[in-house]
Design an enzyme around this catalytic site. Structure first.
Site, PDB file in Angstrom:
ATOM      1  N   PRO A  10     -13.845   2.357  -6.699  1.00 29.62           N
ATOM      2  CA  PRO A  10     -14.162   3.345  -7.733  1.00 29.62           C
ATOM      3  C   PRO A  10     -13.153   3.411  -8.878  1.00 29.62           C
ATOM      4  CG  PRO A  10     -14.540   4.284  -5.581  1.00 29.62           C
ATOM      5  CD  PRO A  10     -13.928   2.919  -5.350  1.00 29.62           C
ATOM      6  N   ASN A  11     -13.700   3.434 -10.067  1.00 38.16           N
ATOM      7  CA  ASN A  11     -12.982   3.625 -11.331  1.00 38.16           C
ATOM      8  C   ASN A  11     -12.233   2.391 -11.812  1.00 38.16           C
ATOM      9  OD1 ASN A  11     -13.736   6.401 -11.728  1.00 38.16           O
ATOM     10  ND2 ASN A  11     -12.367   6.885 -10.021  1.00 38.16           N
ATOM     11  N   ARG A  18      -7.469   3.130 -19.602  1.00 39.53           N
ATOM     12  CA  ARG A  18      -6.736   4.388 -19.423  1.00 39.53           C
ATOM     13  C   ARG A  18      -5.504   4.106 -18.589  1.00 39.53           C
ATOM     14  NH1 ARG A  18     -10.828   7.960 -16.457  1.00 39.53           N
ATOM     15  NH2 ARG A  18      -9.036   7.975 -15.093  1.00 39.53           N
ATOM     16  N   TYR A  23      -1.435   1.057 -14.738  1.00 47.11           N
ATOM     17  CA  TYR A  23      -2.302  -0.057 -14.342  1.00 47.11           C
ATOM     18  C   TYR A  23      -2.289  -1.241 -15.316  1.00 47.11           C
ATOM     19  CZ  TYR A  23      -4.062   3.514 -11.156  1.00 47.11           C
ATOM     20  OH  TYR A  23      -4.156   4.479 -10.195  1.00 47.11           O
ATOM     21  N   ASN A  75      -9.389  -4.123  -3.306  1.00 44.53           N
ATOM     22  CA  ASN A  75      -8.695  -2.943  -3.812  1.00 44.53           C
ATOM     23  C   ASN A  75      -9.712  -1.809  -3.700  1.00 44.53           C
ATOM     24  OD1 ASN A  75      -7.460  -0.872  -5.139  1.00 44.53           O
ATOM     25  ND2 ASN A  75      -6.745  -2.102  -6.862  1.00 44.53           N
ATOM     26  N   ALA A  78      -9.375   4.666  -4.644  1.00 47.61           N
ATOM     27  CA  ALA A  78      -9.187   5.939  -3.937  1.00 47.61           C
ATOM     28  C   ALA A  78      -9.789   5.928  -2.525  1.00 47.61           C
ATOM     29  CB  ALA A  78      -9.781   7.083  -4.754  1.00 47.61           C
ATOM     30  N   HIS A  81      -7.644   5.702   0.672  1.00 44.90           N
ATOM     31  CA  HIS A  81      -6.958   6.852   1.252  1.00 44.90           C
ATOM     32  C   HIS A  81      -7.891   7.805   1.988  1.00 44.90           C
ATOM     33  CE1 HIS A  81      -4.101   5.178  -1.517  1.00 44.90           C
ATOM     34  NE2 HIS A  81      -4.812   5.559  -2.557  1.00 44.90           N
ATOM     35  N   ASP A  88     -14.106   0.803   8.829  1.00 44.97           N
ATOM     36  CA  ASP A  88     -15.017   0.297   9.866  1.00 44.97           C
ATOM     37  C   ASP A  88     -15.795  -0.923   9.369  1.00 44.97           C
ATOM     38  OD1 ASP A  88     -14.185   2.261  11.580  1.00 44.97           O
ATOM     39  OD2 ASP A  88     -15.942   3.548  11.334  1.00 44.97           O
ATOM     40  N   GLU A  99      -5.527  -6.392   1.419  1.00 47.79           N
ATOM     41  CA  GLU A  99      -5.639  -5.193   0.579  1.00 47.79           C
ATOM     42  C   GLU A  99      -4.635  -5.299  -0.568  1.00 47.79           C
ATOM     43  OE1 GLU A  99      -6.110  -1.484   2.616  1.00 47.79           O
ATOM     44  OE2 GLU A  99      -4.603  -0.508   1.357  1.00 47.79           O
ATOM     45  N   HIS A 101      -3.114  -3.370  -4.122  1.00 44.49           N
ATOM     46  CA  HIS A 101      -3.018  -2.241  -5.057  1.00 44.49           C
ATOM     47  C   HIS A 101      -2.195  -2.665  -6.250  1.00 44.49           C
ATOM     48  CE1 HIS A 101      -4.991   0.351  -2.283  1.00 44.49           C
ATOM     49  NE2 HIS A 101      -4.208  -0.124  -1.327  1.00 44.49           N
ATOM     50  N   ILE A 102      -2.676  -2.312  -7.407  1.00 42.12           N
ATOM     51  CA  ILE A 102      -1.990  -2.690  -8.643  1.00 42.12           C
ATOM     52  C   ILE A 102      -0.661  -1.948  -8.740  1.00 42.12           C
ATOM     53  CG2 ILE A 102      -2.191  -2.648 -11.169  1.00 42.12           C
ATOM     54  CD1 ILE A 102      -5.320  -2.654 -10.646  1.00 42.12           C
ATOM     55  N   SER A 103      -0.704  -0.668  -8.477  1.00 39.69           N
ATOM     56  CA  SER A 103       0.517   0.144  -8.501  1.00 39.69           C
ATOM     57  C   SER A 103       1.156   0.126  -7.109  1.00 39.69           C
ATOM     58  CB  SER A 103       0.168   1.582  -8.903  1.00 39.69           C
ATOM     59  OG  SER A 103      -0.692   2.175  -7.928  1.00 39.69           O
ATOM     60  N   ARG A 108       4.177   6.761  -5.332  1.00 40.75           N
ATOM     61  CA  ARG A 108       3.286   7.715  -5.980  1.00 40.75           C
ATOM     62  C   ARG A 108       3.086   8.960  -5.098  1.00 40.75           C
ATOM     63  NH1 ARG A 108      -1.642   4.810  -8.680  1.00 40.75           N
ATOM     64  NH2 ARG A 108      -1.611   6.823  -9.787  1.00 40.75           N
ATOM     65  N   ARG A 112      -1.447   9.162  -1.665  1.00 40.93           N
ATOM     66  CA  ARG A 112      -1.717   7.730  -1.882  1.00 40.93           C
ATOM     67  C   ARG A 112      -0.903   6.851  -0.942  1.00 40.93           C
ATOM     68  NH1 ARG A 112      -4.574   7.622  -6.745  1.00 40.93           N
ATOM     69  NH2 ARG A 112      -3.920   9.268  -8.162  1.00 40.93           N
TER      70      ARG A 112
HETATM   71  O1  CA2 Z   1      -2.870   0.955  -7.542  1.00 42.98           O
HETATM   72  C1  CA2 Z   1      -4.052   0.726  -7.228  1.00 42.98           C
HETATM   73  O2  CA2 Z   1      -4.572  -0.376  -7.383  1.00 42.98           O
HETATM   74  C2  CA2 Z   1      -4.946   1.856  -6.720  1.00 42.98           C
HETATM   75  O3  CA2 Z   1      -5.788   1.316  -5.719  1.00 42.98           O
HETATM   76  C3  CA2 Z   1      -5.768   2.311  -7.909  1.00 42.98           C
HETATM   77  C4  CA2 Z   1      -6.627   3.542  -7.610  1.00 42.98           C
HETATM   78  C5  CA2 Z   1      -5.834   4.641  -6.929  1.00 42.98           C
HETATM   79  O4  CA2 Z   1      -6.715   5.684  -6.536  1.00 42.98           O
HETATM   80  C6  CA2 Z   1      -5.077   4.133  -5.731  1.00 42.98           C
HETATM   81  O5  CA2 Z   1      -4.313   5.200  -5.196  1.00 42.98           O
HETATM   82  C7  CA2 Z   1      -4.154   2.986  -6.119  1.00 42.98           C
HETATM   83  C8  CA2 Z   1      -7.152   4.141  -8.905  1.00 42.98           C
HETATM   84  C9  CA2 Z   1      -8.188   3.345  -9.571  1.00 42.98           C
HETATM   85  C10 CA2 Z   1      -8.488   3.961 -10.889  1.00 42.98           C
HETATM   86  O6  CA2 Z   1      -8.090   3.024 -11.822  1.00 42.98           O
HETATM   87  C11 CA2 Z   1      -8.137   3.288 -13.132  1.00 42.98           C
HETATM   88  C12 CA2 Z   1      -7.549   2.353 -13.932  1.00 42.98           C
HETATM   89  C13 CA2 Z   1      -7.549   2.521 -15.271  1.00 42.98           C
HETATM   90  C14 CA2 Z   1      -8.172   3.607 -15.819  1.00 42.98           C
HETATM   91  C15 CA2 Z   1      -8.769   4.526 -15.003  1.00 42.98           C
HETATM   92  C16 CA2 Z   1      -8.761   4.363 -13.657  1.00 42.98           C
END
Ligand code: CA2
Length: 143
Positions: A10-11, A18, A23, A75, A78, A81, A88, A99, A101-103, A108, A112
């Protein structure tokens, strides 16, 4: 022919639009182009999938197992978490997964820092930016 799926949750379709301080500025299309360039000329098929819907991701993971994929880079965003269902699905598929994660999720918020899906994966890469997907791809292709 090795088949590797890259699944983004998601997202992540908003990547590059953003929160660039967290990111970065590259988009998912940039990531796809870079990963495809990395395997150009090799007997490797990459399949990219992004969804904002948990069930759609779960359906896709099941289909990867049916279609004999050799690896998954996920990835879950959200859902990482929160989603026992995603965990499953990964366990049920039995396809080796990494798995990403970019960050760095451990730098954080506390919520997370827990991944429900990590135990269903071979490895977790967190905080390397988009380089994490490349590292995961190289790892899965060497196995
Ligand atoms: O660091 C990561 O890759 C995350 O999986 C990114 C998720 C976050 O919920 C995880 O805790 C860590 C967030 C994805 C939303 O990404 C956006 C990127 C740019 C603009 C808006 C949302």
């Amino acid at each position: 022919m090795k088949k590797i799926a890259i699944i983004n949750g998601p997202n992540l379709d908003r990547l590059g639009q953003r929160e660039p301080e967290i990111y970065g500025r590259a988009t998912l299309a940039d990531l796809e182009q870079a990963l495809r360039a990395e395997v150009a000329g090799q007997a490797v098929e990459l399949e990219f999938f992004q969804s904002n819907h948990e069930g759609a991701i779960i359906d896709r993971i099941a289909s990867l197992a049916d279609r004999k994929f050799s690896g998954i880079i996920i990835n879950g965003a959200a859902l990482t978490h929160t989603s026992v269902a995603l965990r499953d699905a990964l366990l049920g598929a039995g396809v080796p997964a990494v798995e990403v994660h970019i960050s760095n999720i451990y730098k954080r918020e506390e919520f997370r820092q827990r991944s429900l899906t990590a135990p269903a994966c071979l490895a977790v890469i967190t905080g390397l930016g988009l380089e994490g997907y490349h590292a995961a791809l190289r790892f899965l292709l060497k196995r």
